[in-house]
Design an enzyme around this catalytic site. Structure first.
Site, short mmCIF file in Angstrom:
data_model
loop_
_atom_site.label_atom_id
_atom_site.label_comp_id
_atom_site.label_asym_id
_atom_site.label_seq_id
_atom_site.Cartn_x
_atom_site.Cartn_y
_atom_site.Cartn_z
N GLY A 105 0.77 -1.32 0.04
CA GLY A 105 -0.15 0.06 0.06
C GLY A 105 0.95 1.21 -0.19
O GLY A 105 2.27 1.28 0.03
N GLY A 107 2.60 3.48 1.55
CA GLY A 107 3.28 3.69 2.80
C GLY A 107 3.96 5.08 3.17
O GLY A 107 4.04 5.44 4.22
N GLY A 141 7.25 6.65 6.65
CA GLY A 141 6.33 7.38 5.72
C GLY A 141 6.95 8.72 5.16
O GLY A 141 6.46 9.45 4.39
N ARG A 198 4.19 14.10 -7.06
CA ARG A 198 4.03 13.32 -8.29
C ARG A 198 3.00 13.56 -9.10
O ARG A 198 1.76 13.84 -8.31
CB ARG A 198 4.45 11.62 -8.08
N ARG A 205 -1.52 0.14 -9.64
CA ARG A 205 -0.41 -0.59 -9.89
C ARG A 205 -1.17 -2.20 -10.07
O ARG A 205 -2.22 -2.43 -9.76
CB ARG A 205 0.59 -0.72 -8.57
N ASP A 280 4.30 -4.35 -7.21
CA ASP A 280 3.60 -3.28 -6.56
C ASP A 280 4.25 -1.97 -7.31
O ASP A 280 4.01 -0.71 -7.04
CB ASP A 280 3.88 -3.19 -5.33
N ASN A 281 5.57 -2.38 -8.16
CA ASN A 281 6.08 -1.08 -8.80
C ASN A 281 5.76 -0.87 -10.44
O ASN A 281 6.54 -0.52 -11.34
CB ASN A 281 7.46 -1.02 -8.61
N ASP A 290 7.84 4.76 -9.45
CA ASP A 290 8.71 4.46 -8.37
C ASP A 290 10.13 4.41 -8.51
O ASP A 290 10.86 3.50 -8.65
CB ASP A 290 8.03 3.42 -7.45
P1 AMP Z 1 9.17 0.28 -2.63
O1 AMP Z 1 10.07 -0.99 -2.94
O2 AMP Z 1 10.18 1.59 -2.53
O3 AMP Z 1 8.51 0.62 -3.87
O4 AMP Z 1 8.21 0.14 -1.34
C1 AMP Z 1 7.49 -0.99 -1.32
C2 AMP Z 1 6.53 -0.79 -0.13
O5 AMP Z 1 7.37 -0.25 1.08
C3 AMP Z 1 5.53 0.30 -0.42
O6 AMP Z 1 4.23 -0.20 0.19
C4 AMP Z 1 6.00 1.48 0.23
O7 AMP Z 1 5.07 2.49 0.33
C5 AMP Z 1 6.70 1.12 1.28
N1 AMP Z 1 7.82 2.03 2.04
C6 AMP Z 1 9.05 2.07 1.39
N2 AMP Z 1 9.54 2.94 2.00
C7 AMP Z 1 8.83 3.60 3.07
C8 AMP Z 1 8.66 4.53 4.12
N3 AMP Z 1 9.93 5.24 4.31
N4 AMP Z 1 7.65 4.66 4.84
C9 AMP Z 1 6.64 3.84 4.71
N5 AMP Z 1 6.43 2.89 3.65
C10 AMP Z 1 7.57 2.94 2.98
MG MG Z 2 6.96 1.28 -4.68
#
Ligand code: AMP
Ligand code: MG
Length: 539
Positions: A105, A107, A141, A198, A205, A280-281, A290
């Site tokens: 989700g 995040g 976050g 963005r 996704r 998810d990306n 992303d």
């Molecule tokens: P990513 O691999 O960067 O696309 O992230 C995978 C998941 O981790 C997604 O659900 C992001 O929203 C969450 N995420 C990555 N970095 C953070 C962060 N600093 N705080 C909260 N959620 C994060």
């Molecule tokens: Mg992501």
């Protein structure tokens, strides 16, 4: 005087039409039976604009002067909501590095709402790094300046390269510090925080569909899919039927396959490595989405990945991207299977992806060499021979193709081997040995003959060929070390290099001789420097 920000018109279709999580409080949790949770950005101490993209402002009818509006940094740093904004985070799941990861989700992304511009287009605004949401799991976050500079610049660089992508309106510093362990080695540091706004037609996704399917919530899967077909694929379904049929879902899945194939061909053409192609990306619209530990090929290497987190398996290496996209599409096919209930046409769609990717890759291979079309009988071998040459010596892909474009086929028969190689020598990271020299010269002679043949067949001239090559082979890309230099300066409070890179990368195919310094191989100091050749998911 009222600010043009006040005149933005929001038409929040997703929030209006899809089920919301009823829980109003912002704490980490599993969210079922809902598409999104309402959540407000966390205010920051001192939001200051670092950079803005006027082209993106124009998409939502804002003038280029908007960036000096005192309200701008407040809104796009997450401190102020405009009338009509309905901030929310969406639930999605995903396969990370090949394994189902459950609920992920938004995040650290908060959607502010959908702007409806004067042309009637909808553009979703999304803050990245604006504080925790119910989907933040164990993380904060937030986003740090270095990764935000990289996302801001690369989004716009990709757009100007003609690669489908989410856009970036602005980069705002938060005035707060964020704790990050950059290489997950027990050395956390405090780094400046930042927020990127963005902009995309939608941020949906593959993982948005996977989560409902994994939970066997077929009613919500269907509702969300129908919404997506209606709002995000108007060209495919202009009449927007009351009920979608299996055939409609299949047509839609085929379309996603086509767009994804085209996206992969673009990445391969410009030498972009995403670094984290988890499901998810993967954008449902076939956009690059992303920007994390991405990188640009310098030395041509099919096995290269910029992501240290993926250094072991190299799942997301340059040459593997088209295959991974197919794997990701297969996960999406599994997720939407309950709506179609028939394996064969889904498999056929995956095969269509493969065919479309091959078509695009061949078209691009021909274009990169300035040939009017890809003739498999000749050009398969020509291209493979070139890739073999690249194995002999570290060759900068971007510089190679731009130099090659200057080759005049008429000259080659009169040239000695070393003169042939001189045309592209600047792209080598070391000096060529005798064998390398001979192989490259041999290839150049083969290529020159092929060009002559093409001129005879098509009536094309040398000048036309060169212009066509320079229209698909960029001169300027966001080399990792260039981004890092801009980050180092920005960290010291000097944003001029971010501005300058944005400016140069607006015209990546133009000669721009005044910026010749940016058309240069990675300097030696950057070869093993963090941020230049090594990046991690920590951002
Ligand atoms: P990513 O691999 O960067 O696309 O992230 C995978 C998941 O981790 C997604 O659900 C992001 O929203 C969450 N995420 C990555 N970095 C953070 C962060 N600093 N705080 C909260 N959620 C994060
Ligand atoms: Mg992501």
């Amino acid at each position: 005087m009222t600010s043009p920000l006040q005149e933005l018109v929001f038409d929040n279709r997703l929030v209006r039409e899809l089920p919301a999580d009823p829980e109003p409080d912002n704490y980490r949790r599993q969210v079922a039976n809902a598409v999104y949770s309402r959540v407000t950005p966390t205010p920051v101490a001192n939001p200051q604009l670092i950079a803005g993209a006027s082209e993106v402002a124009a998409l939502i009818d804002l003038p280029p002067t908007i960036f000096t509006d005192p309200q701008f940094a407040q809104v796009f740093g997450g401190n102020t909501l405009l009338a009509g904004m309905e901030p929310h985070a969406c639930v999605y799941g995903g396969h990370q590095f090949g394994n189902w990861a459950g609920q992920l989700g938004d995040g650290r992304a908060i959607n502010l709402g959908e702007v409806k511009n004067r042309r009637g287009e909808h553009w979703t605004l999304q803050l990245k790094g604006a504080g925790p949401t119910p989907y933040s799991r164990t993380a904060d976050g937030l986003a740090v300046l270095r990764s935000s500079v990289r996302e801001f610049l690369c989004s716009e660089a990709m757009y100007h390269l003609g690669v489908p992508t989410t856009r970036a309106l602005s980069l705002v510093s938060s005035g707060e510090l964020v704790r990050r362990d950059m290489f997950y080695d027990g050395n956390p540091q405090l780094e400046p925080g930042a927020i990127v706004c963005r902009v995309a037609p939608t941020f949906t996704r593959f993982g948005n569909f996977e989560i409902f399917s994994a939970r066997n919530d077929i009613a919500l899967l269907k509702q969300f899919t129908n919404f997506t077909l209606r709002t995000d694929f108007p060209d495919l379904f202009p009449a927007s039927p009351a009920e979608f049929t299996r055939a409609d879902y299949l047509r839609w899945f085929n379309e996603i396959g086509m767009r994804t194939a085209q996206l992969m061909a673009h990445w391969m053409r410009v030498g972009f490595v995403h670094g984290v192609m988890n499901t998810d990306n993967m954008s449902i619209l076939g956009l690059t989405i992303d920007y994390g530990p991405y990188g640009w090929l310098e030395g041509y290497d099919q096995d290269w990945t910029p992501n240290t987190t993926d250094a072991q398996g190299r799942r997301y290496r340059y040459g593997n991207q088209p295959r991974v996209a197919l794997w990701n599409l297969a996960q999406l096919a599994n997720a939407i299977y309950p709506l179609i209930d028939d394996v064969e046409p889904l498999q056929a769609a995956l095969e269509n992806y493969r065919v479309e990717y091959e078509r695009c890759a061949q078209r691009d291979a021909a274009a990169k060499l300035g040939l009017s079309q890809f003739d498999p009988a000749r050009d398969q071998a020509l291209n493979e021979n070139l890739l073999q040459c690249f194995q002999l010596i570290e060759t900068d892909m971007t510089i190679f193709y731009r130099k090659l474009a200057q080759l005049n086929a008429d000259d080659i028969p009169h040239y000695a081997d070393n003169q042939c190689v001189d045309i592209v020598r600047e792209s080598f990271y070391s000096s060529a040995d005798e064998n390398t020299e001979a192989q490259f010269a041999g290839w150049i002679r083969q290529y020159a003959q092929r060009l002559q043949q093409d001129y005879v067949l098509t009536g094309n001239t040398h000048e036309q060929k060169t212009a066509r090559m320079n229209a698909v082979n960029p001169k300027y890309v966001l080399r990792n070390y260039l981004a890092q230099q801009a980050i180092d300066k920005a960290t010291a409070g000097d944003y001029s290099e971010v501005e300058k890179l944005l400016h140069i990368l607006r015209n990546p195919y133009d000669e721009q001789p005044e910026y010749q310094d940016y058309f240069a191989k990675r300097p030696d100091w950057a070869r093993h420097k963090a941020g230049c050749s090594m990046l991690s998911c920590s951002s």
